[in-house]
Design an enzyme around this catalytic site. Structure first.
Site, PDB file in Angstrom:
ATOM      1  N   ARG A  26       0.945 -10.259   5.239  1.00 36.34           N
ATOM      2  CA  ARG A  26       0.688  -8.835   4.994  1.00 36.34           C
ATOM      3  C   ARG A  26       1.937  -8.008   5.245  1.00 36.34           C
ATOM      4  O   ARG A  26       2.255  -7.110   4.480  1.00 36.34           O
ATOM      5  CB  ARG A  26      -0.495  -8.360   5.854  1.00 36.34           C
ATOM      6  CG  ARG A  26      -1.794  -8.832   5.281  1.00 36.34           C
ATOM      7  CD  ARG A  26      -3.019  -8.448   6.091  1.00 36.34           C
ATOM      8  NE  ARG A  26      -4.204  -8.834   5.305  1.00 36.34           N
ATOM      9  CZ  ARG A  26      -5.451  -8.662   5.672  1.00 36.34           C
ATOM     10  NH1 ARG A  26      -5.741  -8.106   6.847  1.00 36.34           N
ATOM     11  NH2 ARG A  26      -6.451  -9.039   4.893  1.00 36.34           N
ATOM     12  N   GLN A  53      -7.198  -3.116   3.725  1.00 33.53           N
ATOM     13  CA  GLN A  53      -6.254  -2.829   4.827  1.00 33.53           C
ATOM     14  C   GLN A  53      -6.658  -1.561   5.557  1.00 33.53           C
ATOM     15  O   GLN A  53      -6.632  -1.483   6.784  1.00 33.53           O
ATOM     16  CB  GLN A  53      -4.822  -2.639   4.296  1.00 33.53           C
ATOM     17  CG  GLN A  53      -4.256  -3.795   3.497  1.00 33.53           C
ATOM     18  CD  GLN A  53      -4.177  -5.083   4.280  1.00 33.53           C
ATOM     19  OE1 GLN A  53      -3.894  -5.076   5.472  1.00 33.53           O
ATOM     20  NE2 GLN A  53      -4.451  -6.190   3.620  1.00 33.53           N
ATOM     21  N   TYR A  70      -3.013  -8.008  -3.564  1.00 33.53           N
ATOM     22  CA  TYR A  70      -3.204  -9.310  -2.901  1.00 33.53           C
ATOM     23  C   TYR A  70      -2.969  -9.251  -1.395  1.00 33.53           C
ATOM     24  O   TYR A  70      -2.574  -8.242  -0.863  1.00 33.53           O
ATOM     25  CB  TYR A  70      -2.455 -10.437  -3.593  1.00 33.53           C
ATOM     26  CG  TYR A  70      -0.944 -10.421  -3.718  1.00 33.53           C
ATOM     27  CD1 TYR A  70      -0.125  -9.570  -3.026  1.00 33.53           C
ATOM     28  CD2 TYR A  70      -0.337 -11.356  -4.577  1.00 33.53           C
ATOM     29  CE1 TYR A  70       1.248  -9.623  -3.178  1.00 33.53           C
ATOM     30  CE2 TYR A  70       1.031 -11.417  -4.727  1.00 33.53           C
ATOM     31  CZ  TYR A  70       1.817 -10.546  -4.024  1.00 33.53           C
ATOM     32  OH  TYR A  70       3.163 -10.608  -4.172  1.00 33.53           O
ATOM     33  N   GLU A  71      -3.323 -10.348  -0.740  1.00 28.07           N
ATOM     34  CA  GLU A  71      -3.351 -10.404   0.741  1.00 28.07           C
ATOM     35  C   GLU A  71      -4.290  -9.345   1.311  1.00 28.07           C
ATOM     36  O   GLU A  71      -4.039  -8.798   2.394  1.00 28.07           O
ATOM     37  CB  GLU A  71      -1.951 -10.214   1.343  1.00 28.07           C
ATOM     38  CG  GLU A  71      -0.910 -11.180   0.873  1.00 28.07           C
ATOM     39  CD  GLU A  71      -1.267 -12.623   1.133  1.00 28.07           C
ATOM     40  OE1 GLU A  71      -2.056 -12.892   2.049  1.00 28.07           O
ATOM     41  OE2 GLU A  71      -0.780 -13.486   0.384  1.00 28.07           O
ATOM     42  N   GLY A  72      -5.386  -9.087   0.624  1.00 29.36           N
ATOM     43  CA  GLY A  72      -6.315  -8.031   1.043  1.00 29.36           C
ATOM     44  C   GLY A  72      -5.911  -6.737   0.376  1.00 29.36           C
ATOM     45  O   GLY A  72      -4.808  -6.230   0.616  1.00 29.36           O
TER      46      GLY A  72
END
Lengths: 585, 585
Positions: free
Chosen positions: A293, A442, A435-437
C-alpha cells in the site's frame, strides 16, 4: 523532451534536514551498521542514474508492445528482461531486505525514495521488483526458518520474483468469499486448488521462478490461510525441481500498465507451504499489503513527479500567446509558463508532490522505527504506520491522478496523442487508486479502524505531536501555524462526532470516509510545508530555498483551504447519501 | 451489462416542464411551423432507439479497431459506414439545419438532447455528424448564396461531411501564428497552401466528399480569413469533379476516440472559396466554434450519463461485503449499492449530470431564441449564449471526466480492464476538456470577455433573472434559495473586484478564471436543482419526482458547497500564482 531527472536535492533535504535521518539511524544499531548519510546519498545518486538511463527507456516501448501470453508463457516487452537482470544484480530488489538472507538491510525511508525514482521512470517495470520485495518481507516476517532459507536469498537477489494471489472473481474487496482450497498432505505441505484473478506479475519471463503468496481455505474452515506456492518446485538444496501445478489462464487487457502482466492464475493441486498460523492468513498477508500500500502510494507520487517535469519542460518550451499585460521580453509570443492558468496547474502539481514526498519519507521512517527501534518508540511508530498507511496509499494516488490529468492539460492537444507520453502516465497511474484495496476501502480503514477504532487515541497522539513540532518551528509564520492547527482541531471534532454516532448511524463512516481522509491529507500537507519551510531556511542552495518558499505560499493560499470543503462534507453526514432507495439508482 | 438506455423521462421533463418548450416554440413562427411537443417526443423516442440499437454497438469495436490510414485513405472501423448512411438517411445530421436547403429545421433545445444520446452511445462516431452540422451552420450563416446552394443540401443529407481546419503545429490556442496561405485566383477562388494538424474527421470513408473550413491568410495580410475547401471539387451542377489539392499527411494515435480520425491535412494549391469578409475569418469560424463548444459540452454530458448507467447497474449487481449495520436482506453479501462510499460516487455523478442536462437544454433554448426570436428577446438570448457557451463547454466536460473516473472507481479492478468498457469512456471523454479551446481558454473567455469584458452587464442581467425566477418558485425550500443567492452574490462581488483590478493586475483573470467558472457552475446547478424541484412537484411519475427530491437534497448537502472553495480561490487572487520566476519551474 528531457528524460526523467530525479529530484535529488529535495530527496536529500527531506532525508537529512526535515526528517533527520542521521539522528534516527544513529539510534538504530542494525541500521547504523549498514548505512550512513554519505552512503545513502551515494545510493540515491546511483538510483537516479539507473532510473533515468536504464529503466526510463523501457517506459514507452513497454506501453506500445505490452505483455504477450502465448504457448502458456507470459512474455514481457523487449528490454525488460535485460534491465531486470541488471537491476537485480545491482541489489536494488533486496535493498531493504534482511542481511541475514542476502538483503542489503537499508532503511525504508531511503528505500521509498529509490522506489519513487523507479516509478517515475516506469510504472509497469517497477511493479515486478516491488511485489518481489513485498513477498520477501512477508515470508521473512511470518515464514518458517526453512522457508526463509530456501526462498529469501533468491528473492532478494532477483533470481526469483514474488506475487500476491488474493482476488477471485467473486472475492475482491471482500475476501471472505474466496474458494481456493488447501488440502493438507502427508509431508506437511498442502495441495492448493483454485483460480485467482488480477495477479500482478503472476507470471513472466524475467525470472526463472515466481513465488506466489496465495490465500486459501483449509478443509471445513471459514478462516483464510496463507501459502507459499512456487511456480517451479524447489529442491531442498535450493535448486529447481519440477513444474508445480501453477498455470496462467490468461492475461488482462488493461487501460494502462501494459508492460505489467496481470494474470488469471490457476492452481491445480499445486504444492504449497503454510505461512504463519492456520486461519491467520489475512494477518500475515497484511504485512505484505501494508508494504504494498505504501509502495502503491509511491507509484502515485512517482507518476506525479514525472508528470510535473514533463509539463514544466513543455510549458517553458511551448510558445502560445503573450503574457497578460504584455510580453516580459517584448516578444510576439511567450512560453506558456507566463499564463496564470498554466502556472496554477504546475504549482498545484508541484506543491502537492513535494508535500507528498514528505509524507512518504515520514511513513518510511516510521516503518523503520517500528521494525528496528525498541519499546515505546517502536510501539508509537507502529501506531503511526497503522494510521498513515491508508492515507499514504489513497491520498498519494488520488493526487497522483490529479497531477497527471493537470499535466496532460498543460500539453493541450499534444497531451492527448500518444507521442508525448503524458497520456500514458494518466493511464498507468489510474490503477493505483484501485488496486491493493480501492481508495474508498483505504478511507474506510482510516476512519473506521485507525481513527475511530481506538476512539481517536492514535489520531490525538499524532495531532498533539504535530502541534508540539509546530511550536518548536522557528522560521515559520504564526498565521500559517494557526491555519494548520484550526484544521487539525476541526478534524478531531468531526472525528469525535463520528465516533459518538457510529453505532446509531452505522453508515456514517462509510459515507464520510473519503472526505475525512482528503481533509486530513490537505491538513497534513500544510504541516509538511511548514516543516520544510522551517528547515530550508539554512539550506546552502538558495534557489532551492526560494522555490520552497514560493511553493509554501501557494500551498497555504490555494490548496490548504480544500481541507475545509472536505470537512464540511464530513459534517454534512450520511443522511442524503443513504436516503435514496437502491432501486432508484 | 445493460445496453445504453436514454433518460427519456428526464429529457421530456426538462423540455416540457422546466423550460416550457411548447410556449417557447409558440412564440417562434419558424419553429412552430416545424415542430410541436408531440413531434418532439416522437423524435426523442426514435433517437433513443437509434442510439441504443444502431450507434452503441459500434462503440467497443471502434475502440478496438481504431481508424486506419493506408494508401492515402482513412478507413473507419467496421460498421461505421453502414450506420452513418442509415443515420444520415434518417435526417439526423440535418436535424437542426435550415429547411430552405434540406435541413429539418428543428430547434436546438431538442437537437442537443438527440446529440446527448448519440454521444452516450458512442463518442467517436458522433463527432463526424456533429462537425458536419457545425460546418453547415457556419456556411449558412456566412457563405454566399452560391456556396449555400452547392454545399448545404449535401451536408444536411449526410452525403458529404464537414471538418474544421484551424490548428497548425505552431498555432494552437493562439491562431495569430497560422501560416497557411490563400492566393487569389482569376476566377474569384483562392489557392490554399499549408498544413493543419488535429483535424477531427479530416478524412474518412463515410462520405464521398469532405468539406473543409480552413483558416488561412491572404497575401500581405496578418488577418485571418475563412475558406471552404472541398476534398473533391464540385461542379456547378453539384456533381463531383476532380480531386482538389487536399491530402492526409498522417493520422494521430491517441489516448482514446480511436474510431474518430484525427488527421494531419495538407493543402497544396487547393481550390478554396472565401466565406464571409476577408480578414474576418475568426468571426465566421466562431459561429461554428460556438456550436461545437456546446456540442463538446454535450459530449462530456453524454459520457457522464453513460458512465452513470454502467456504474449504477454494476453496483446493483455486484455483491461484496454487507451493509454497515447488517445486511438489509439478512444476506451474507449485499450489492455494493448499500455502501455509503459507492452511493456518494453514484449520487455525485447523477446529481451533476441531471443539472448539466438542464444547463444544456437552457443553452440550446437560448440559441433558438437568439436565432429565431425578435428584438430584445433575441438580443438578450444572444447575450446569454455568449455568457453560457464557455461554461457549458468547460463545466460539462470537466464534470464529464470526473463522472467517468468515479464510475470507473465503482467497478474496482474490473474498471481498469478493457472488457467492462468504462475505461474506454474515461479515455474517450478526456479529449473534450482539451479540444475546441482548452477548458482553461474557455474560463478565460468567460471571466475575461463575457463577465468582465462588458463590466458585468451580462452577468448582472443573468443573476437578476435567476433571482426573479427563484422568487416565483412555489415548491422549494427558502433556505435552499438563500443558499444559491448567497453564492450568486459572492460571485458578483469577486467579479466586481476582478473587474476593478484587472488593469493594474493583468494576470488576475488568467490566474483565477478556472476557479471562477467552477464556482459559477456549481452555483448555477443549484439554481437548476431548484427549478427542477419546483416543476417536478406535479409530475405524473411519482418515482421520478421522488428521485429528483433525493438528488436535490444530496446536491445542496454535498455539492453546492464546492462553490465556496472555488470562490475562496478566486478571492485569493493571483499573487502566489504569478510570483515564482519561470526558470524556477
Amino acid at each position: 523532451m528531457n528524460p526523467y531527472q530525479a529530484p535529488l536535492t529535495d530527496m536529500r533535504f527531506l532525508l537529512e534536514q526535515v526528517f533527520d535521518a542521521p539522528n534516527t539511524w544513529a539510534q538504530l544499531p542494525e541500521i547504523a551498521e549498514m548505512v550512513d548519510i554519505d552512503t545513502a546519498n551515494a545510493i540515491l545518486e546511483e538510483a537516479a542514474k539507473i532510473s533515468s538511463e536504464l529503466i526510463h527507456p523501457l517506459n514507452r516501448t513497454g506501453d506500445e508492445q505490452g505483455v504477450l501470453h502465448q504457448d502458456n508463457q507470459v512474455i514481457t516487452p523487449d528490454g525488460y528482461k535485460a534491465v531486470y537482470e541488471q537491476y537485480s544484480q545491482g541489489g536494488w530488489i533486496g535493498l531493504c531486505g534482511d542481511p541475514e538472507f542476502g538483503g542489503m538491510g537499508m532503511p525504508k525511508m531511503l528505500g521509498i525514495l529509490v522506489d519513487e525514482m523507479a516509478y517515475s521512470a516506469c510504472n509497469a517495470f517497477t511493479l515486478y521488483g516491488s511485489l518481489t520485495a513485498g513477498a520477501a518481507l512477508c515470508i521473512n516476517a511470518h515464514g518458517s526458518e526453512a522457508l526463509k532459507q530456501a526462498y529469501l536469498p533468491k528473492l532478494y537477489s532477483g533470481e526469483w520474483a514474488g506475487a500476491m494471489d488474493m482476488t477471485e472473481p467473486q472475492a475482491g474487496s471482500d475476501l471472505r468469499n474466496i474458494r481456493t482450497r488447501a488440502l493438507p498432505q502427508d509431508d506437511g505441505s498442502y495441495a492448493i486448488t483454485g483460480s485467482k484473478i488480477f495477479i500482478t506479475g503472476g507470471d513472466h519471463d524475467l525470472t526463472e521462478n515466481v513465488i506466489h503468496l496465495v490465500l486459501a481455505k483449509l478443509p471445513d474452515s471459514k478462516g483464510i490461510s496463507l501459502f507459499l506456492v512456487p511456480k517451479i518446485s524447489v529442491n531442498t538444496d535450493g535448486s529447481l525441481a519440477n513444474a508445480n501445478g501453477v498455470s496462467v489462464g490468461s492475461i488482462e487487457h488493461k487501460m494502462g500498465l501494459k508492460g505489467s502482466a496481470t494474470c488469471v492464475m490457476n492452481f491445480d493441486n499445486a504444492q504449497g507451504f503454510l505461512i504463519g498460523e492456520p486461519n491467520r492468513g489475512l494477518v500475515c498477508m497484511f504485512t505484505m499489503m501494508n508494504y504494498e500500500r505504501l509502495a502503491i502510494g509511491i507509484q502515485g507520487l512517482g507518476s506525479a513527479q514525472a508528470a510535473y517535469q514533463m509539463a514544466a519542460d513543455y510549458a517553458k518550451e511551448r510558445n502560445q500567446g503573450v503574457a497578460a499585460g504584455g510580453s516580459p521580453t517584448g516578444s510576439e509570443s511567450d512560453p506558456i509558463i507566463v499564463h496564470g492558468d498554466v502556472r496554477r496547474m504546475l504549482l498545484t502539481i508541484r506543491a502537492m508532490t513535494e508535500a507528498g514526498r514528505a509524507l512518504s519519507v515520514f511513513t518510511g521512517q516510521q516503518l523503520d522505527l517500528a521494525k528496528y527501534a525498541q519499546d515505546e518508540v517502536k510501539a508509537k511508530a507502529a501506531r503511526y504506520v497503522g494510521l498513515l498507511t491508508p492515507v499514504a496509499k489513497a491520498f498519494l494516488t488520488d493526487r497522483g491522478l490529479d497531477a497527471t490529468i493537470m499535466a496532460q492539460q498543460v500539453f493541450g492537444g499534444h497531451g492527448y496523442i500518444r507521442e508525448t507520453g503524458i497520456e500514458q502516465l494518466v493511464r498507468d497511474t489510474r490503477i493505483a487508486q484501485i488496486y491493493e484495496g480501492t481508495n474508498g476501502i483505504q478511507a474506510i480503514d482510516f476512519l473506521g479502524r485507525k481513527v475511530t477504532g481506538d476512539n481517536l487515541a492514535a489520531l490525538n497522539e499524532f495531532v498533539a505531536d504535530l502541534k508540539a513540532q509546530m511550536r518548536a518551528f522557528t522560521h515559520v509564520d504564526a498565521v500559517k501555524v494557526a491555519a494548520v492547527c484550526a484544521r487539525l482541531d476541526a478534524l478531531v471534532i468531526v472525528a469525535e462526532s463520528i465516533n459518538e454516532h457510529k453505532v446509531a448511524q452505522p453508515a456514517l463512516i462509510n459515507a464520510c470516509a473519503v472526505d475525512f481522509l482528503d481533509a486530513f491529507g490537505y491538513t497534513l500537507y500544510g504541516f509538511y510545508w511548514l516543516a520544510m519551510v522551517d528547515k530550508v531556511a539554512d539550506h546552502e542552495d538558495k534557489v532551492f530555498a526560494e522555490q520552497k518558499a514560493y511553493l509554501a505560499k501557494f500551498y497555504f493560499d490555494k490548496l490548504l483551504p480544500k481541507a475545509d470543503y472536505h470537512i464540511a462534507q464530513v459534517r454534512a453526514g450520511d443522511a442524503t447519501t443513504m436516503a435514496m432507495p437502491a432501486e432508484f439508482f
